[in-house]
Structure formats: structure tokens, C-alpha cells
Write a protein that holds these residues in place. Structure first.
Motif, PDB file in Angstrom:
ATOM      1  N   LEU A  51     -37.864  76.614  72.646  1.00  0.00           N
ATOM      2  CA  LEU A  51     -37.752  75.212  73.042  1.00  0.00           C
ATOM      3  C   LEU A  51     -38.733  74.358  72.256  1.00  0.00           C
ATOM      4  O   LEU A  51     -38.382  73.269  71.773  1.00  0.00           O
ATOM      5  N   ALA A  52     -39.971  74.834  72.110  1.00  0.00           N
ATOM      6  CA  ALA A  52     -40.956  74.109  71.301  1.00  0.00           C
ATOM      7  C   ALA A  52     -40.491  74.016  69.855  1.00  0.00           C
ATOM      8  O   ALA A  52     -40.628  72.962  69.218  1.00  0.00           O
ATOM      9  N   MET A  53     -39.933  75.092  69.347  1.00  0.00           N
ATOM     10  CA  MET A  53     -39.437  75.102  67.979  1.00  0.00           C
ATOM     11  C   MET A  53     -38.321  74.072  67.796  1.00  0.00           C
ATOM     12  O   MET A  53     -38.283  73.333  66.804  1.00  0.00           O
ATOM     13  N   CYS A  54     -37.421  74.011  68.780  1.00  0.00           N
ATOM     14  CA  CYS A  54     -36.332  73.031  68.711  1.00  0.00           C
ATOM     15  C   CYS A  54     -36.874  71.608  68.770  1.00  0.00           C
ATOM     16  O   CYS A  54     -36.446  70.740  68.008  1.00  0.00           O
ATOM     17  N   MET A  55     -37.826  71.363  69.667  1.00  0.00           N
ATOM     18  CA  MET A  55     -38.413  70.025  69.776  1.00  0.00           C
ATOM     19  C   MET A  55     -39.093  69.610  68.479  1.00  0.00           C
ATOM     20  O   MET A  55     -38.983  68.451  68.044  1.00  0.00           O
ATOM     21  N   ILE A  56     -39.797  70.545  67.873  1.00  0.00           N
ATOM     22  CA  ILE A  56     -40.467  70.240  66.594  1.00  0.00           C
ATOM     23  C   ILE A  56     -39.432  69.895  65.530  1.00  0.00           C
ATOM     24  O   ILE A  56     -39.606  68.951  64.747  1.00  0.00           O
ATOM     25  N   GLY A  57     -38.339  70.638  65.502  1.00  0.00           N
ATOM     26  CA  GLY A  57     -37.272  70.333  64.550  1.00  0.00           C
ATOM     27  C   GLY A  57     -36.666  68.971  64.790  1.00  0.00           C
ATOM     28  O   GLY A  57     -36.403  68.213  63.846  1.00  0.00           O
ATOM     29  N   VAL A  58     -36.436  68.635  66.065  1.00  0.00           N
ATOM     30  CA  VAL A  58     -35.872  67.322  66.410  1.00  0.00           C
ATOM     31  C   VAL A  58     -36.801  66.208  65.947  1.00  0.00           C
ATOM     32  O   VAL A  58     -36.363  65.214  65.338  1.00  0.00           O
ATOM     33  N   VAL A  59     -38.093  66.343  66.228  1.00  0.00           N
ATOM     34  CA  VAL A  59     -39.059  65.318  65.813  1.00  0.00           C
ATOM     35  C   VAL A  59     -39.084  65.193  64.289  1.00  0.00           C
ATOM     36  O   VAL A  59     -39.157  64.079  63.745  1.00  0.00           O
ATOM     37  N   ALA A  60     -39.016  66.322  63.586  1.00  0.00           N
ATOM     38  CA  ALA A  60     -39.019  66.282  62.123  1.00  0.00           C
ATOM     39  C   ALA A  60     -37.817  65.510  61.588  1.00  0.00           C
ATOM     40  O   ALA A  60     -37.944  64.694  60.657  1.00  0.00           O
ATOM     41  N   VAL A  61     -36.644  65.738  62.186  1.00  0.00           N
ATOM     42  CA  VAL A  61     -35.439  65.019  61.747  1.00  0.00           C
ATOM     43  C   VAL A  61     -35.555  63.528  62.046  1.00  0.00           C
ATOM     44  O   VAL A  61     -35.223  62.675  61.214  1.00  0.00           O
ATOM     45  N   VAL A  62     -36.031  63.204  63.239  1.00  0.00           N
ATOM     46  CA  VAL A  62     -36.171  61.791  63.607  1.00  0.00           C
ATOM     47  C   VAL A  62     -37.166  61.088  62.686  1.00  0.00           C
ATOM     48  O   VAL A  62     -36.917  59.965  62.207  1.00  0.00           O
ATOM     49  N   LEU A  63     -38.301  61.730  62.410  1.00  0.00           N
ATOM     50  CA  LEU A  63     -39.285  61.128  61.507  1.00  0.00           C
ATOM     51  C   LEU A  63     -38.709  60.969  60.102  1.00  0.00           C
ATOM     52  O   LEU A  63     -38.919  59.935  59.447  1.00  0.00           O
ATOM     53  N   ALA A  64     -37.988  61.987  59.630  1.00  0.00           N
ATOM     54  CA  ALA A  64     -37.376  61.891  58.301  1.00  0.00           C
ATOM     55  C   ALA A  64     -36.364  60.760  58.259  1.00  0.00           C
ATOM     56  O   ALA A  64     -36.287  60.023  57.260  1.00  0.00           O
ATOM     57  N   TRP A  65     -35.596  60.600  59.336  1.00  0.00           N
ATOM     58  CA  TRP A  65     -34.605  59.522  59.386  1.00  0.00           C
ATOM     59  C   TRP A  65     -35.283  58.150  59.365  1.00  0.00           C
ATOM     60  O   TRP A  65     -34.829  57.236  58.655  1.00  0.00           O
ATOM     61  N   LEU A  66     -36.347  57.999  60.124  1.00  0.00           N
ATOM     62  CA  LEU A  66     -37.062  56.718  60.129  1.00  0.00           C
ATOM     63  C   LEU A  66     -37.671  56.425  58.760  1.00  0.00           C
ATOM     64  O   LEU A  66     -37.636  55.275  58.281  1.00  0.00           O
ATOM     65  N   LEU A  67     -38.242  57.434  58.110  1.00  0.00           N
ATOM     66  CA  LEU A  67     -38.796  57.236  56.770  1.00  0.00           C
ATOM     67  C   LEU A  67     -37.702  56.905  55.768  1.00  0.00           C
ATOM     68  O   LEU A  67     -37.875  56.037  54.897  1.00  0.00           O
ATOM     69  N   LEU A  68     -36.569  57.587  55.881  1.00  0.00           N
ATOM     70  CA  LEU A  68     -35.449  57.292  54.980  1.00  0.00           C
ATOM     71  C   LEU A  68     -34.966  55.855  55.170  1.00  0.00           C
ATOM     72  O   LEU A  68     -34.534  55.201  54.206  1.00  0.00           O
ATOM     73  N   GLY A  69     -35.071  55.355  56.409  1.00  0.00           N
ATOM     74  CA  GLY A  69     -34.658  53.979  56.676  1.00  0.00           C
ATOM     75  C   GLY A  69     -35.449  52.958  55.885  1.00  0.00           C
ATOM     76  O   GLY A  69     -34.938  51.891  55.538  1.00  0.00           O
ATOM     77  N   ARG A  70     -36.700  53.277  55.561  1.00  0.00           N
ATOM     78  CA  ARG A  70     -37.515  52.349  54.768  1.00  0.00           C
ATOM     79  C   ARG A  70     -36.920  52.172  53.369  1.00  0.00           C
ATOM     80  O   ARG A  70     -37.022  51.100  52.775  1.00  0.00           O
ATOM     81  N   PHE A  71     -36.310  53.224  52.836  1.00  0.00           N
ATOM     82  CA  PHE A  71     -35.665  53.131  51.529  1.00  0.00           C
ATOM     83  C   PHE A  71     -34.239  52.601  51.641  1.00  0.00           C
ATOM     84  O   PHE A  71     -33.709  52.027  50.687  1.00  0.00           O
ATOM     85  N   ALA A  72     -33.610  52.795  52.801  1.00  0.00           N
ATOM     86  CA  ALA A  72     -32.225  52.358  52.970  1.00  0.00           C
ATOM     87  C   ALA A  72     -32.113  50.863  53.195  1.00  0.00           C
ATOM     88  O   ALA A  72     -31.187  50.215  52.701  1.00  0.00           O
ATOM     89  N   VAL A  73     -33.057  50.279  53.962  1.00  0.00           N
ATOM     90  CA  VAL A  73     -32.966  48.853  54.272  1.00  0.00           C
ATOM     91  C   VAL A  73     -33.784  47.994  53.316  1.00  0.00           C
ATOM     92  O   VAL A  73     -33.830  46.779  53.458  1.00  0.00           O
ATOM     93  N   GLY A  74     -34.476  48.619  52.363  1.00  0.00           N
ATOM     94  CA  GLY A  74     -35.170  47.846  51.342  1.00  0.00           C
ATOM     95  C   GLY A  74     -36.629  47.609  51.598  1.00  0.00           C
ATOM     96  O   GLY A  74     -37.256  46.809  50.900  1.00  0.00           O
ATOM     97  N   ALA A  75     -37.233  48.296  52.604  1.00  0.00           N
ATOM     98  CA  ALA A  75     -38.655  48.103  52.868  1.00  0.00           C
ATOM     99  C   ALA A  75     -39.527  48.817  51.842  1.00  0.00           C
ATOM    100  O   ALA A  75     -40.692  48.476  51.666  1.00  0.00           O
ATOM    101  N   CYS A  76     -38.972  49.841  51.180  1.00  0.00           N
ATOM    102  CA  CYS A  76     -39.693  50.591  50.154  1.00  0.00           C
ATOM    103  C   CYS A  76     -38.867  50.626  48.877  1.00  0.00           C
ATOM    104  O   CYS A  76     -37.635  50.574  48.919  1.00  0.00           O
ATOM    105  N   ALA A  77     -39.525  50.706  47.767  1.00  0.00           N
ATOM    106  CA  ALA A  77     -38.850  50.813  46.475  1.00  0.00           C
ATOM    107  C   ALA A  77     -39.203  52.167  45.851  1.00  0.00           C
ATOM    108  O   ALA A  77     -40.294  52.701  46.071  1.00  0.00           O
TER     109      ALA A  77
END
Length: 509
Positions: A51-77
Motif C-alpha cells: 500500500l505504501a509502495m502504491c501511494m508513493i507511485g501515485v504521488v510520483a505520477v501526480v508530481l510528474a503530471w504537475l511538473l509537466l503542466g509547467r511545460f504544457a501551459v507555457g510556464a516553463c521553456a
């Protein structure tokens, strides 16, 4: 380099989730491929660690998605391209495609109800227990609450499921993968339609794909959870895009009645939307908004609205009758649409209000009147959702709201005000809104809901003790803080407020 590292972070997260699913996923009761294996079977014997392993994986995906959003919406170049985002989605999805189902057992109901149809029985009359027997392998994998209930799914989905049942028989593993393949086809339709609809709304196609297709809820509940919403959304959005191609871009230039190409596009798109409704009925709402878009081109008069309504209603009814009769399943699905009301969903606003009010009555010594209160709050909420949809239809007709945006808002109201709300239902609204939302007013709540729901869901919905959840969550928080501290220079963590809106509405890939 930043996007590659973010892609690696998300892929690592989904890979960790896939491994943890061997222990805490929604694995079948029978025909579990890892049961009894020396190494793979070990995962099921350490549920708290998994369960901890799954939660860590979920958080990693969510963080990666939020970081990717910075490049998708133009906040980062440099800004992410469509090709980069689609590749990222494919890489993140790959581990979940081969993993055991997660976050839901619904796919086992799909298999059982499809087998009932394959045997020539009516799945809208008999449930798995009566149709297949309690000792049947497929019945044993269905959750107890659904074993005696008829199918709540529309006939096109069960028609396809019947074909899957003929190919896979009682093989659970093959059946799950066949349904996953079907959902991947729906995801491909979403990836095709979403950026094209975004261009019509003046939104960056990359930003739309990021919010709508690469969304963690899509990964967790549509791919890992194997839900038929993927096919519904793919058909609905593709049909909407094809319908809108029949209309001139400039308002006032009405489509010619003798334009065969325009009519072919309109009919084809309307058929696809109707087919989407034969997977999940709410998709039929899209016909109203593409119809208003067409009526607006012919002038703001009642006559064109009635004419377009008659045409689209004829296409929809013809498609529905063809599916119901062609499949041999008939119209029994109309009477099983409320089967899901057996579940009291905390995410449903009228249901939550009724439960809280009923609990308050118990505390005050007035008795438990929850059922009576639900019979009041639920109809009122549905009436409110209908009012919102009517306002959006009029707004699309007047040109105040783009039809796709109006569709997303209407589906959002329907989801939140429905008697039952599941986490994946939120995608009914989030995916269309991703093609229209340009400001933080709409994009912000979608991001917030995505993050909260993604983090709060358990990998198989229940069966975990409070102490297990606390221990796993504590380990997840510790690992997350340590990871962010160690990668503060390697990954583009925000050091100031992120802009949620794209500075321009075009794709710069």
C-alpha cells in the motif's frame, strides 16, 4: 532535459504502482496468475508495504503530471510539443496496461455480464449469480453487492463485451486484457479529438492533452481501472469534432442544404455521439450542443432549432434502435439505469447532504431519516443540473459559450449533482473542459479535483485497516519530502506561483 526527467519520474511512478498491484490491486479471486508463486506471491503477504509502495507511485505520477503542466501551459521553456506529450502519455501508460486492475473491480462485472449475454440470456433481467451460478469463476470475481443485480450498462458496450466473451471464455486474464485493449482504443480517440477541439476553442492543443488525456485520473481509473468511460469519451469527442467540421467557421454563413459533404459529416458525427450514449447514456448531451451550434448558423430563430432537433433526434433514435435490435439485447437497459444508486457516494453533493442531515437527525434524537432525505435532495439536484444544461444550451445558441465549453460545464453539473459519483465520472467534465478552459477559473478547479481524488483513492477501494493507511501514508510523506529535497536542482520545482493559463492559444510544437 527537464521533460525527459519528468517523463522518467512519471514512468517510475506507474511502474511502482504496477508492481504494488500484485499485492494490493483488484486482483481476481480465482485465476490469480501470481497466487502461489514464490516471488510474485510474496507481494500479497505484505499488504501494508505494498500500500505504501502504491501511494508513493501515485504521488510520483501526480508530481510528474504537475511538473509537466509547467511545460504544457507555457510556464516553463522550452514548451512541450504534442509529440512529446503523446510519447509521455504512452510511456506512463505502459506499466499500467500490463498490471492487474486497480482502484475498481468493475471489469469483473463486465466479464460476467458479457458472458450472460453470450449465453443468450438477458443481462438486464438476471445478474451474475442467477445467470451464471454462484460456483461460476466469473461470478466469484464479481463483488458481492453486484452479484444479484442486472447490468447497468448500455447495449453497445455489452454487445462488444459479448464478442470478448466469445473469444476469451472463462479466462479472466485474457478478458481483462481484451477490455484494456478496448479502452486503449477509446484513449486513442480522445488523443485524436482533444487537440482539434482545443484549436476550435482557441486553446493550446498541448495544454488540452495535458489536462484531459495525460490526467492522472485517466491513468489510474480508465487505464488501470479498465472503465468504459474511455470508450464513451472517445466516441463523444470524436463525434463532436466531426459534427463541428460540417459547419462554416464564420457565423452567419449557414451550411448549404445541398452540401453533401457537410451532411455526411453531420450524420457521421451524430452517429458516433449516439454510439457513445449506447456505452454510457450521458454522452447524448453532446448532441444538443452541436445541434445548437448548427442552429446558430441559420439564425437565432425557433424554426432552425426545431429543424436541427428533429434531424439529430431521428439520427439518434435510428442508431439506438439499430444497436438495441442488432445486438438482440433490446431496451431493457432503460430499466436498469438506476442500479448504481445502491451505492451511497460521498462525492455526490445531494447524497452527501442527505447523509449528513440524516446523521444530524440521529444525533438530535429525531431518528434516522436519511432515506427520506435522499428522496428529496436527489430529485432537486437533478432538476438543478437540468437547469444548468438548459442555460448552457441557450448560451451556446446565443454564442456566449462555445459548444464544447457548454458541454463540459453541463456534464460537470450532472456529475456533481447526480445521486452517485465515482472518481472516474469527473472525467466526463474534465476532458471536454480541457479543450475549452484557458483561465485559472476553470483549469484550476480541475487540477485541484484531479490531485485530491487521485491521492485519496485506495488501490482496490477498501479492505485496508486504519493503521495500515496511516503507516503507508506516513511513509509516503517521508519519501516525498526526501525526494523533493534531493531533486530540487535536478527537476523544475516551482519557486514562484505557476501561471495556470496559457499565454497563447496555439500549439507551438
Amino acid at each position: 532535459m527537464g521533460i525527459r526527467r519528468i517523463r522518467l519520474l512519471g514512468a517510475t511512478g506507474t511502474a511502482v504502482m504496477a508492481i504494488s498491484a500484485l499485492g494490493v490491486g483488484a486482483q481476481p479471486v480465482q485465476q490469480n496468475p501470481v497466487s502461489g508463486m514464490r516471488v510474485a506471491g510474496l507481494f500479497a503477504r505484505v499488504p501494508t508495504s505494498m500500500l505504501a509502495m502504491c501511494m508513493i507511485g501515485v504521488v510520483a505520477v501526480v508530481l510528474a503530471w504537475l511538473l509537466l503542466g509547467r511545460f504544457a501551459v507555457g510556464a516553463c521553456a522550452p514548451r512541450s510539443s504534442r509529440a512529446q506529450l503523446v510519447r509521455t502519455l504512452a510511456v506512463w501508460s505502459a506499466p499500467l496496461v500490463v498490471a492487474p486492475p486497480m482502484f475498481s473491480n468493475d471489469v469483473y462485472s463486465y466479464l460476467a455480464q458479457s458472458e450472460i449475454a453470450q449465453r443468450g440470456m438477458d443481462p438486464y433481467v438476471v445478474g451474475p449469480a442467477a445467470g451464471l451460478g454462484l460456483d461460476n469463476i466469473l461470478t466469484n470475481n464479481v463483488p458481492n453487492i453486484w452479484r444479484a443485480t442486472p447490468a447497468p450498462y448500455e447495449p453497445l458496450f455489452l454487445w462488444i463485451g459479448r464478442g470478448i466473451a466469445e473469444l476469451t471464455g472463462d479466462d479472466i486474464l485474457l478478458g481483462v486484457w481484451a477490455h484494456r485493449l478496448l479502452e486503449l482504443g477509446g484513449l486513442a480517440l480522445i488523443v485524436w479529438a482533444l487537440p482539434r477541439l482545443a484549436r476550435r476553442c482557441g486553446v493550446s492543443p498541448v495544454a488540452a492533452l495535458w489536462l484531459g488525456a495525460a490526467n492522472p485520473l485517466v491513468l489510474f481509473h480508465l487505464i488501470a481501472g479498465v472503465h468504459n468511460e474511455t470508450l464513451m469519451l472517445g466516441l463523444m469527442l470524436t463525434g463532436s469534432e466531426i459534427c463541428l467540421r460540417a459547419f462554416p467557421e464564420n457565423v452567419g454563413a449557414a451550411p448549404r442544404l445541398d452540401d453533401r459533404r457537410a451532411w455526411a459529416l453531420l450524420v457521421s458525427g451524430a452517429v458516433l455521439i449516439s454510439l457513445a450514449a449506447m456505452v454510457k447514456l450521458p454522452a447524448i448531451v453532446a448532441l444538443g450542443f452541436v445541434g445548437m451550434a448548427l442552429a446558430r448558423h441559420w439564425g437565432r430563430r425557433v424554426g432552425p432549432v426545431l429543424a436541427v432537433a428533429a434531424v439529430l433526434a431521428t439520427i439518434a433514435l435510428t442508431t439506438v434502435v439499430f444497436v438495441c435490435w442488432g445486438s438482440g439485447l433490446g431496451f431493457g437497459w432503460i430499466y436498469t439505469l438506476d442500479v448504481a444508486r445502491a451505492v451511497r457516494s460521498w462525492m455526490s453533493l445531494p447524497t452527501a447532504l442527505g447523509i449528513v442531515t440524516g446523521f444530524a437527525g440521529v444525533l438530535l434524537g429525531l431518528g434516522d431519516h436519511t432515506t427520506a432525505l435522499l428522496s428529496i435532495t436527489r430529485p432537486i439536484a437533478l432538476a438543478a443540473a437540468g437547469f444548468v444544461a438548459l442555460r448552457m444550451l441557450l448560451g451556446a445558441w446565443a454564442g456566449r459559450v462555445h459548444p464544447i465549453g457548454a458541454l463540459g460545464i453541463s456534464l460537470g453539473a450532472l456529475v456533481l449533482l447526480s445521486p452517485v459519483v465515482q472518481p472516474w465520472y469527473l472525467l466526463w467534465a474534465i476532458v471536454p473542459l480541457a479543450a475549452w478552459a484557458r483561465t485559472a477559473t476553470f483549469r484550476g478547479p480541475a487540477i485541484l479535483l484531479t490531485v485530491l481524488v487521485a491521492l485519496l483513492q485506495m488501490p482496490r477501494g477498501a479492505d485496508f485497516g486504519v493503521f495500515q493507511i496511516i503507516e503507508a501514508a506516513s511513509a509516503t510523506i517521508f519519501v516525498t519530502i526526501a525526494f523533493i529535497a534531493l531533486t530540487r536542482k535536478a527537476l523544475p520545482w516551482p519557486r514562484r506561483r505557476i501561471a495556470l493559463s496559457s499565454p497563447q492559444g496555439r500549439d507551438v510544437s
